[in-house]
Design a protein around this motif. Structure first.
Motif, PDB file in Angstrom:
ATOM      1  N   VAL A 261       0.845  -1.193   0.000  1.00 11.24           N
ATOM      2  CA  VAL A 261       0.000   0.000   0.000  1.00 11.24           C
ATOM      3  C   VAL A 261       0.883   1.247   0.000  1.00 11.24           C
ATOM      4  CG1 VAL A 261      -1.855   1.252   1.154  1.00 11.24           C
ATOM      5  CG2 VAL A 261      -1.786  -1.242   1.296  1.00 11.24           C
ATOM      6  N   SER A 262       1.865   1.257   0.886  1.00 12.52           N
ATOM      7  CA  SER A 262       2.691   2.453   1.080  1.00 12.52           C
ATOM      8  C   SER A 262       3.499   2.818  -0.149  1.00 12.52           C
ATOM      9  CB  SER A 262       3.614   2.232   2.284  1.00 12.52           C
ATOM     10  OG  SER A 262       2.870   2.036   3.467  1.00 12.52           O
ATOM     11  N   VAL A 263       4.065   1.819  -0.822  1.00 13.88           N
ATOM     12  CA  VAL A 263       4.920   2.145  -1.971  1.00 13.88           C
ATOM     13  C   VAL A 263       4.115   2.766  -3.107  1.00 13.88           C
ATOM     14  CG1 VAL A 263       4.753  -0.071  -3.209  1.00 13.88           C
ATOM     15  CG2 VAL A 263       6.863   1.279  -3.336  1.00 13.88           C
ATOM     16  N   GLN A 264       2.837   2.458  -3.189  1.00 11.96           N
ATOM     17  CA  GLN A 264       2.006   3.089  -4.216  1.00 11.96           C
ATOM     18  C   GLN A 264       1.865   4.586  -3.959  1.00 11.96           C
ATOM     19  OE1 GLN A 264      -1.583   0.678  -5.574  1.00 11.96           O
ATOM     20  NE2 GLN A 264      -1.165  -0.228  -3.579  1.00 11.96           N
ATOM     21  N   PHE A 265       1.718   4.958  -2.692  1.00  9.29           N
ATOM     22  CA  PHE A 265       1.619   6.381  -2.369  1.00  9.29           C
ATOM     23  C   PHE A 265       2.953   7.089  -2.564  1.00  9.29           C
ATOM     24  CE2 PHE A 265      -2.306   5.030  -0.369  1.00  9.29           C
ATOM     25  CZ  PHE A 265      -3.144   6.072  -0.701  1.00  9.29           C
ATOM     26  N   GLU A 266       4.051   6.370  -2.380  1.00 14.10           N
ATOM     27  CA  GLU A 266       5.343   6.961  -2.693  1.00 14.10           C
ATOM     28  C   GLU A 266       5.430   7.267  -4.187  1.00 14.10           C
ATOM     29  OE1 GLU A 266      10.135   5.977  -2.423  1.00 14.10           O
ATOM     30  OE2 GLU A 266       8.709   4.773  -1.271  1.00 14.10           O
ATOM     31  N   ALA A 267       4.993   6.323  -5.010  1.00 12.08           N
ATOM     32  CA  ALA A 267       4.987   6.560  -6.457  1.00 12.08           C
ATOM     33  C   ALA A 267       4.095   7.744  -6.811  1.00 12.08           C
ATOM     34  CB  ALA A 267       4.517   5.306  -7.184  1.00 12.08           C
ATOM     35  N   LEU A 268       2.994   7.882  -6.106  1.00 14.29           N
ATOM     36  CA  LEU A 268       2.028   8.935  -6.405  1.00 14.29           C
ATOM     37  C   LEU A 268       2.524  10.308  -5.982  1.00 14.29           C
ATOM     38  CD1 LEU A 268      -0.948   9.013  -7.544  1.00 14.29           C
ATOM     39  CD2 LEU A 268      -1.690   9.119  -5.158  1.00 14.29           C
TER      40      LEU A 268
END
Length: 363
Positions: A261-268
C-alpha cells in the motif's frame, strides 16, 4: 529445498486476460486500471522479507513524505479503501454519543451502506446543499442541541473535496468552515477520495486547503487516481485524534503486507504523478462538458471543477447510450446522469462518446 523462482519464472502466469484492454467507459474512475508507474513501484517493493503490519521501510518513509506535503505534525495510516478510511477517521474524532454533520449528498451518507452508522456507531446529521458544498450557515442547521442529553451531540463536520457532485471548495471556503466548526467545539474531517483532482483544479499544494485551512483529519484517496488499492487516514491535528491505531485494526483496515500500500503512495506523491494524472482526468472532463454543451437538448448540471460531468438527458437517450458506453444514472426522477473521466481517458475516448451523445439526441 527448491530455489526461489527466477525473474523469468516470476513473470510466468496461468492467468488469462479476460477483458479488452482498449475498452473505455465513463461510469467511474474506479473502472480504470493501475498506472504503469504504480505497477513499477509495486514490483520494486516485491522480493525479500519486510516487517509486516506497517513495520516496513516503505511505510516508515511514507511518514516523511506526507509531512513534506501536509506539515511536520502529520501522521499517516494506510488502509485498504475509502469507506474504511472514512469510518476509521470519524471514529477517531467522536465519542460514542457523537454525531457527524455532512451534506445530504455526501458519500458517507449515500454510498457507504450505512457503515459510518452501523460500523462506526455514529449518527449522521445531513444538510441539503445546492451544489454538494457545506457552508457555515448550512452547518448551523444541524449544529445545535449541545449538552442536550436527548440529542446525538454534533462533534464533527465532514466535507468532501471534491464533492460527490464534482464541485470543488476553495481554500477560503474550507478555512471558513473549519473556523466555524472549531468555534463550536467541533472537529473537521475531509473525505479526500478525489483530493488530487481538487488540488489540480485549484493549482495549490495539498496543505493550502487542508492543514493550513484547519482540517483536523483527512481520508486521502489513491484508488481513483491510478492506484491498485489503498487509501490513507492522515492525522493533521494529533491533539484531536484518539486511538487510531487500534481503531484501524478493529475496523479491519490493517494490512499485513502494508509495504504494497505504502509504496504506491510513494509513487504517487514523491514526484508529480498525482498531479499529472488528476490534471489529465480533469481536462478530459472539461473537454467532454464543452462537447456535449454544444448538443441541442443536453444540459450540464453543475460547474465542471474536477473529473466529473453531470448532465440531464431524455430517458430513452440514456438507455440507448448505455448500450454503447457504461455510465450511471444519477437521479432517475430528473434524468440526470454522471460521466467520469480517469487518468487513462483519451481525447479520442471523449470525442467518440460526445459524438455518440449527439447521434442519440438527434435520433
Amino acid at each position: 529445498m527448491a530455489d526461489a523462482p527466477t525473474v523469468t519464472e516470476q513473470l510466468a502466469s496461468d492467468a488469462v486476460r479476460r477483458h479488452d484492454p482498449d475498452a473505455r467507459g465513463f461510469a467511474s474512475d474506479n473502472y480504470a486500471g493501475v498506472h504503469p508507474e504504480v505497477l513499477t513501484a509495486l514490483a520494486l517493493a516485491n522480493g525479500g522479507h519486510q516487517i509486516s503490519y506497517g513495520g516496513d521501510v516503505y511505510t516508515a518513509h511514507l511518514q516523511d513524505l506526507f509531512r513534506d506535503r501536509f506539515g511536520p505534525d502529520t501522521e499517516v495510516f494506510p488502509v485498504f479503501n475509502g469507506t474504511g478510511a472514512n469510518v476509521t477517521a470519524l471514529q477517531a474524532v467522536t465519542e460514542r454519543w457523537g454525531a457527524v454533520i455532512c451534506a445530504e449528498s455526501a458519500h458517507v451518507h449515500v454510498d457507504e451502506c450505512g457503515a459510518p452508522e452501523r460500523v462506526g456507531g455514529l449518527k449522521l446529521l445531513t444538510v441539503p446543499t445546492p451544489d454538494g458544498k457545506l457552508t457555515p450557515e448550512l452547518i448551523d442547521r444541524q449544529a445545535y442541541g449541545f449538552d442536550d442529553e436527548h440529542r446525538a451531540q454534533p462533534q464533527v463536520v465532514t466535507l468532501a473535496q471534491t464533492t460527490e457532485l464534482g464541485t470543488c471548495y476553495t481554500p477560503e471556503e474550507i478555512a471558513a468552515i473549519c473556523a466555524h466548526a472549531h468555534q463550536l467545539g467541533m472537529t473537521v474531517h475531509m473525505d479526500g477520495s478525489r483530493i488530487a483532482n481538487a488540488a489540480a483544479t485549484l493549482g495549490v499544494p495539498f496543505a493550502r486547503f487542508t492543514s493550513e485551512a484547519g482540517v483536523d483529519i483527512l481520508s486521502f484517496g489513491g484508488t481513483k487516481n491510478g492506484l491498485l488499492f489503498g487509501e490513507c487516514v492522515v492525522v493533521l491535528s494529533p491533539e484531536r485524534v484518539r486511538s487510531i491505531r487500534y481503531l484501524r485494526k478493529m475496523s479491519m483496515q490493517l494490512a499485513s503486507k502494508m509495504r504494497f500500500v505504502s509504496v504506491q503512495f510513494e509513487a504517487l506523491l514523491a514526484g508529480d504523478l498525482w498531479q499529472r494524472s488528476a490534471a489529465h482526468a480533469n481536462a478530459m472532463a472539461r473537454r467532454l462538458a464543452d462537447a456535449v454543451r454544444a448538443v441541442d437538448g443536453v444540459t450540464v448540471s453543475y460547474p465542471v471543477e474536477s473529473n466529473a460531468v453531470f448532465a440531464v438527458l431524455p430517458r430513452e437517450v440514456t438507455e440507448r447510450l448505455q448500450k454503447r458506453f457504461r455510465f450511471y444514472t444519477w437521479d432517475e426522477s430528473t434524468g440526470q446522469v454522471r460521466w467520469m473521466c480517469a487518468f487513462d481517458t483519451t481525447e479520442a475516448d471523449v470525442d467518440a462518446f460526445a459524438a455518440a451523445v449527439a447521434e442519440e439526441m438527434a435520433a
